[in-house]
Write an enzyme that holds these catalytic residues in place. Structure first.
Site, mmCIF file in Angstrom:
data_model
loop_
_atom_site.group_PDB
_atom_site.id
_atom_site.type_symbol
_atom_site.label_atom_id
_atom_site.label_comp_id
_atom_site.label_asym_id
_atom_site.label_seq_id
_atom_site.Cartn_x
_atom_site.Cartn_y
_atom_site.Cartn_z
ATOM 1 N N ASP A 86 34.577 50.729 54.413
ATOM 2 C CA ASP A 86 33.430 50.831 55.323
ATOM 3 C C ASP A 86 33.902 51.419 56.661
ATOM 4 O O ASP A 86 35.111 51.369 56.976
ATOM 5 C CB ASP A 86 32.880 49.393 55.488
ATOM 6 C CG ASP A 86 31.609 49.304 56.301
ATOM 7 O OD1 ASP A 86 30.833 50.271 56.326
ATOM 8 O OD2 ASP A 86 31.384 48.233 56.915
ATOM 9 N N VAL A 258 26.169 43.858 54.445
ATOM 10 C CA VAL A 258 25.984 42.525 55.029
ATOM 11 C C VAL A 258 27.343 41.969 55.447
ATOM 12 O O VAL A 258 28.231 41.780 54.618
ATOM 13 C CB VAL A 258 25.331 41.565 54.007
ATOM 14 C CG1 VAL A 258 25.229 40.155 54.581
ATOM 15 C CG2 VAL A 258 23.957 42.070 53.591
#
Ligand code: 13P
Length: 312
Positions: A86, A258
């Site tokens: 990420d 999340v």
């Protein structure tokens, strides 16, 4: 040429987009979170990702990309999950220039299935150049690429603009025409867009705070989906009003990132004197709620498998 593994991931993501289903991506700021993430995906028969961002290596306790990959290999079953790198920013949340190609190269070499380059603090052209560079590194190795266009705020150390003002003015929201041209020119597989979500705070003084309840511009999601034709990614997936979240997923928002919603229960359990196992149990509880009540993903793997013609 894409490997079988990333080909499967690409097909599952496209099937999720077309079917209005989410592929959740859970962040790993602490290594012991890998286990409850992989176990929860399997327990619920869901498909999702474990992911780590650069800032989680040095502002939290993920350690290194190698440590996360090793922990992932211990707990993954790979039918239900994949591993994503990420936010590798070109300019980071503290405005520092990052050697992003080195970190991306490390992730690719370690077997990460997909990587994200975040050029969202660059000019439009600079952002395209950075993404195209990463695509040229990743695709020959069979690794998928996510990039970001627009501004998803919240990781920066300065104060945030008031949320209602941000949402009303659509400041930093991704423009569909720009998104179309961005995807065409860069060749990215998935696009992170700004449509109303914000990241949970990460500064030591604010990281325990409850996030603002964000809304999403669902019409903009539909326009972006039509303009780009690629799976869209929602960053800042914690604490979004559930009716907006579900509508956005129905409109083509496929990957939902999340972090805060599982990080904070883990941190609170340890801060209260609990063990790592207590923290993992608190995270597992949060994951159950997210996968069942919020994202409604029980059995999503079998459904996605049938859509891509894979036997479950
Ligand atoms: P939250 O911390 O708001 O869930 O955001 C996570 C995220 O977008 C990671 O990239």
């Amino acid at each position: 040429m894409p490997s079988n593994r990333s080909d499967r991931l690409a097909r599952l993501m496209r099937a999720a987009t077309e079917n209005g289903t989410a592929v959740p991506a859970f962040n790993v700021p602490y290594l012991p979170l890998v286990r409850p993430i992989c176990e929860a995906l399997e327990r619920h028969g869901a498909f999702g990702l474990a992911e780590v961002a650069r800032l989680e290596l040095y502002k939290f306790e993920a350690g290194s990309l190698a440590a996360v990959a090793e922990e992932y290999d211990r707990w993954a079953n790979r039918r239900n999950d994949a591993l994503h790198l990420d936010h590798v920013p070109v300019i980071d949340e503290d405005n520092l220039t990052v050697d992003y190609t080195a970190l991306i190269a490390e992730g690719i070499a370690l077997g990460y299935d997909s990587v994200m380059v975040d050029g969202s603090r660059l000019s439009f052209e600079g952002n395209i150049d950075a993404a195209a560079r990463v695509v040229a590194m990743a695709h020959p190795e069979g690794v998928l690429v996510e990039a970001e266009l627009g501004a998803v705020l919240g990781h920066e150390s300065g104060p945030m603009p008031p949320y209602d003002e941000l949402f009303a003015t659509k400041r930093g929201f991704t423009e569909p025409d720009q998104a179309r041209s961005y995807v065409e020119q860069s060749g990215v597989d998935w696009l992170s867009v700004s449509v109303g979500s914000v990241h949970g705070a990460i500064a030591p003084s604010t990281k325990g705070q409850t996030k603002v309840t964000a809304r999403l511009d669902v019409e903009r999601v539909s326009e972006l989906r039509a303009a780009t034709g690629v799976p869209l990614v929602l960053h800042g997936g914690s604490g979004i009003a559930v009716e907006y979240l579900r509508a956005a997923i129905g409109a083509g928002m496929a990957k939902v990132n999340v972090a805060t919603d599982i990080r904070q229960p883990y941190e609170r359990a340890l801060a209260a004197g609990g063990s790592v196992a207590d923290g993992q149990a608190a995270a597992a509880h949060a994951l159950d709620r997210l996968l069942t009540d919020v994202l409604q993903l029980d059995g999503s793997l079998a459904m996605l498998q049938s859509l891509i013609g894979e036997r479950s």
